[in-house]
Scaffold this motif. Structure first.
Motif, PDB file in Angstrom:
ATOM      1  N   LYS A  19       3.554  53.025  57.608  1.00  0.00           N
ATOM      2  CA  LYS A  19       3.896  53.239  56.201  1.00  0.00           C
ATOM      3  C   LYS A  19       5.057  54.219  56.060  1.00  0.00           C
ATOM      4  O   LYS A  19       5.918  54.042  55.205  1.00  0.00           O
ATOM      5  CB  LYS A  19       2.683  53.705  55.406  1.00  0.00           C
ATOM      6  CG  LYS A  19       1.698  52.586  55.167  1.00  0.00           C
ATOM      7  CD  LYS A  19       0.627  52.955  54.207  1.00  0.00           C
ATOM      8  CE  LYS A  19      -0.281  51.737  54.015  1.00  0.00           C
ATOM      9  NZ  LYS A  19      -1.406  52.002  53.181  1.00  0.00           N
ATOM     10  N   ALA A  20       5.070  55.263  56.885  1.00  0.00           N
ATOM     11  CA  ALA A  20       6.170  56.226  56.830  1.00  0.00           C
ATOM     12  C   ALA A  20       7.496  55.525  57.122  1.00  0.00           C
ATOM     13  O   ALA A  20       8.502  55.776  56.452  1.00  0.00           O
ATOM     14  CB  ALA A  20       5.941  57.369  57.810  1.00  0.00           C
ATOM     15  N   LEU A  21       7.507  54.629  58.086  1.00  0.00           N
ATOM     16  CA  LEU A  21       8.727  53.868  58.413  1.00  0.00           C
ATOM     17  C   LEU A  21       9.066  52.858  57.323  1.00  0.00           C
ATOM     18  O   LEU A  21      10.236  52.684  56.972  1.00  0.00           O
ATOM     19  CB  LEU A  21       8.563  53.141  59.752  1.00  0.00           C
ATOM     20  CG  LEU A  21       8.668  53.993  60.995  1.00  0.00           C
ATOM     21  CD1 LEU A  21       8.207  53.208  62.213  1.00  0.00           C
ATOM     22  CD2 LEU A  21      10.092  54.476  61.179  1.00  0.00           C
ATOM     23  N   LEU A  22       8.064  52.193  56.797  1.00  0.00           N
ATOM     24  CA  LEU A  22       8.278  51.173  55.777  1.00  0.00           C
ATOM     25  C   LEU A  22       8.933  51.756  54.520  1.00  0.00           C
ATOM     26  O   LEU A  22       9.835  51.149  53.943  1.00  0.00           O
ATOM     27  CB  LEU A  22       6.943  50.508  55.414  1.00  0.00           C
ATOM     28  CG  LEU A  22       6.991  49.420  54.352  1.00  0.00           C
ATOM     29  CD1 LEU A  22       7.766  48.216  54.874  1.00  0.00           C
ATOM     30  CD2 LEU A  22       5.584  49.008  53.965  1.00  0.00           C
ATOM     31  N   LYS A 170       9.770  47.731  67.389  1.00  0.00           N
ATOM     32  CA  LYS A 170       9.818  46.516  68.212  1.00  0.00           C
ATOM     33  C   LYS A 170       8.864  45.473  67.652  1.00  0.00           C
ATOM     34  O   LYS A 170       9.181  44.289  67.595  1.00  0.00           O
ATOM     35  CB  LYS A 170       9.452  46.874  69.650  1.00  0.00           C
ATOM     36  CG  LYS A 170       9.779  45.781  70.646  1.00  0.00           C
ATOM     37  CD  LYS A 170       9.826  46.316  72.057  1.00  0.00           C
ATOM     38  CE  LYS A 170       8.561  46.108  72.803  1.00  0.00           C
ATOM     39  NZ  LYS A 170       8.584  46.520  74.207  1.00  0.00           N
ATOM     40  N   GLY A 171       7.702  45.927  67.174  1.00  0.00           N
ATOM     41  CA  GLY A 171       6.735  45.015  66.554  1.00  0.00           C
ATOM     42  C   GLY A 171       7.288  44.361  65.307  1.00  0.00           C
ATOM     43  O   GLY A 171       7.073  43.181  65.053  1.00  0.00           O
ATOM     44  N   PHE A 172       8.038  45.133  64.484  1.00  0.00           N
ATOM     45  CA  PHE A 172       8.675  44.582  63.278  1.00  0.00           C
ATOM     46  C   PHE A 172       9.718  43.539  63.640  1.00  0.00           C
ATOM     47  O   PHE A 172       9.855  42.516  62.986  1.00  0.00           O
ATOM     48  CB  PHE A 172       9.332  45.684  62.448  1.00  0.00           C
ATOM     49  CG  PHE A 172       8.391  46.463  61.579  1.00  0.00           C
ATOM     50  CD1 PHE A 172       7.466  45.841  60.769  1.00  0.00           C
ATOM     51  CD2 PHE A 172       8.437  47.851  61.567  1.00  0.00           C
ATOM     52  CE1 PHE A 172       6.602  46.554  59.964  1.00  0.00           C
ATOM     53  CE2 PHE A 172       7.573  48.583  60.779  1.00  0.00           C
ATOM     54  CZ  PHE A 172       6.658  47.924  59.972  1.00  0.00           C
ATOM     55  N   LEU A 173      10.473  43.794  64.707  1.00  0.00           N
ATOM     56  CA  LEU A 173      11.560  42.891  65.101  1.00  0.00           C
ATOM     57  C   LEU A 173      11.046  41.595  65.708  1.00  0.00           C
ATOM     58  O   LEU A 173      11.709  40.563  65.626  1.00  0.00           O
ATOM     59  CB  LEU A 173      12.490  43.590  66.083  1.00  0.00           C
ATOM     60  CG  LEU A 173      13.267  44.778  65.525  1.00  0.00           C
ATOM     61  CD1 LEU A 173      14.051  45.466  66.636  1.00  0.00           C
ATOM     62  CD2 LEU A 173      14.209  44.334  64.417  1.00  0.00           C
ATOM     63  N   HIS A 174       9.863  41.626  66.305  1.00  0.00           N
ATOM     64  CA  HIS A 174       9.343  40.433  66.981  1.00  0.00           C
ATOM     65  C   HIS A 174       8.443  39.592  66.098  1.00  0.00           C
ATOM     66  O   HIS A 174       7.783  38.667  66.569  1.00  0.00           O
ATOM     67  CB  HIS A 174       8.586  40.828  68.270  1.00  0.00           C
ATOM     68  CG  HIS A 174       9.501  41.356  69.318  1.00  0.00           C
ATOM     69  ND1 HIS A 174      10.453  40.582  69.927  1.00  0.00           N
ATOM     70  CD2 HIS A 174       9.624  42.597  69.869  1.00  0.00           C
ATOM     71  CE1 HIS A 174      11.109  41.301  70.804  1.00  0.00           C
ATOM     72  NE2 HIS A 174      10.628  42.546  70.785  1.00  0.00           N
ATOM     73  N   ARG A 175       8.410  39.883  64.818  1.00  0.00           N
ATOM     74  CA  ARG A 175       7.587  39.082  63.903  1.00  0.00           C
ATOM     75  C   ARG A 175       8.308  37.853  63.467  1.00  0.00           C
ATOM     76  O   ARG A 175       9.407  37.650  63.338  1.00  0.00           O
ATOM     77  CB  ARG A 175       7.201  39.894  62.670  1.00  0.00           C
ATOM     78  CG  ARG A 175       6.147  40.892  63.019  1.00  0.00           C
ATOM     79  CD  ARG A 175       5.685  41.595  61.775  1.00  0.00           C
ATOM     80  NE  ARG A 175       4.686  42.573  62.140  1.00  0.00           N
ATOM     81  CZ  ARG A 175       4.100  43.339  61.299  1.00  0.00           C
ATOM     82  NH1 ARG A 175       4.359  43.279  60.031  1.00  0.00           N
ATOM     83  NH2 ARG A 175       3.209  44.218  61.685  1.00  0.00           N
TER      84      ARG A 175
END
Length: 175
Positions: A19-22, A170-175
């Protein structure tokens, strides 16, 4: 600096990393008032920085409790931007374009012993369009230097936090 400093602060408090990143991009939202030739006025004022987020917090409290952390992060990121710009912001816009400023100066020297000095200037000054600024101010450099020192002292925690942030990205990019 508007994204990095509040994000690091939230990560140090162990706020939910995702959430902090989002919500982190909200930290630069106030600078979009430059598009209206009123930089440090329109989106740096109390309306988008305090009134709207507090309204969202109240709505979250009464209708959508699951939004509360997000609502608090909205307020935190927007307010942190204004705090970091306190060299001059028209916080009372649209009622006035006068700029509130807060300018602390801390000095340190070791001549004749260890000496600290603190001088504070604050008040209201006429609005000045903030068109361009240095990419990295003296204050910005000092903040980066401070962050490096903190990371050196808390290197294990800093490394773990950085690894976790990279994993999430990395998880966000691989979605």
């Amino acid at each position: 600096m508007h994204v990095l400093l509040p994000l690091l602060f939230l990560l140090a408090l162990r706020i939910d990393t995702k959430k902090a990143l989002l919500f982190a991009p909200l930290a630069v939202l106030p600078d979009f008032d430059a598009a209206f030739n009123l930089h440090r006025a329109v989106f740096h004022s109390f309306i988008p920085v305090v009134i709207l987020p507090v309204g969202l917090i109240l709505y979250s409290k009464t209708k959508r409790p699951e939004w509360m952390l997000g609502s608090l992060l909205v307020l935190f990121y927007l307010a942190s931007h204004v705090v970091l710009d306190l060299g001059g912001v028209a916080f009372a816009w649209p009622f006035t374009t006068d700029m509130l400023y807060f300018d602390p100066e801390v000095t340190f020297n070791m001549q004749g012993g260890i000496n600290f000095g603190f001088h504070l200037q604050y008040g209201v000054k006429p609005y000045v369009e903030m068109t361009t600024t240095d990419f990295l101010s003296e204050t910005g450099f000092a903040m980066i230097f401070l962050a490096v020192l903190v990371a050196a002292v808390f290197r294990k925690e800093a490394k773990n936090a950085l690894v976790r942030v990279l994993e999430i990205m990395k998880g966000f990019l691989h979605r």
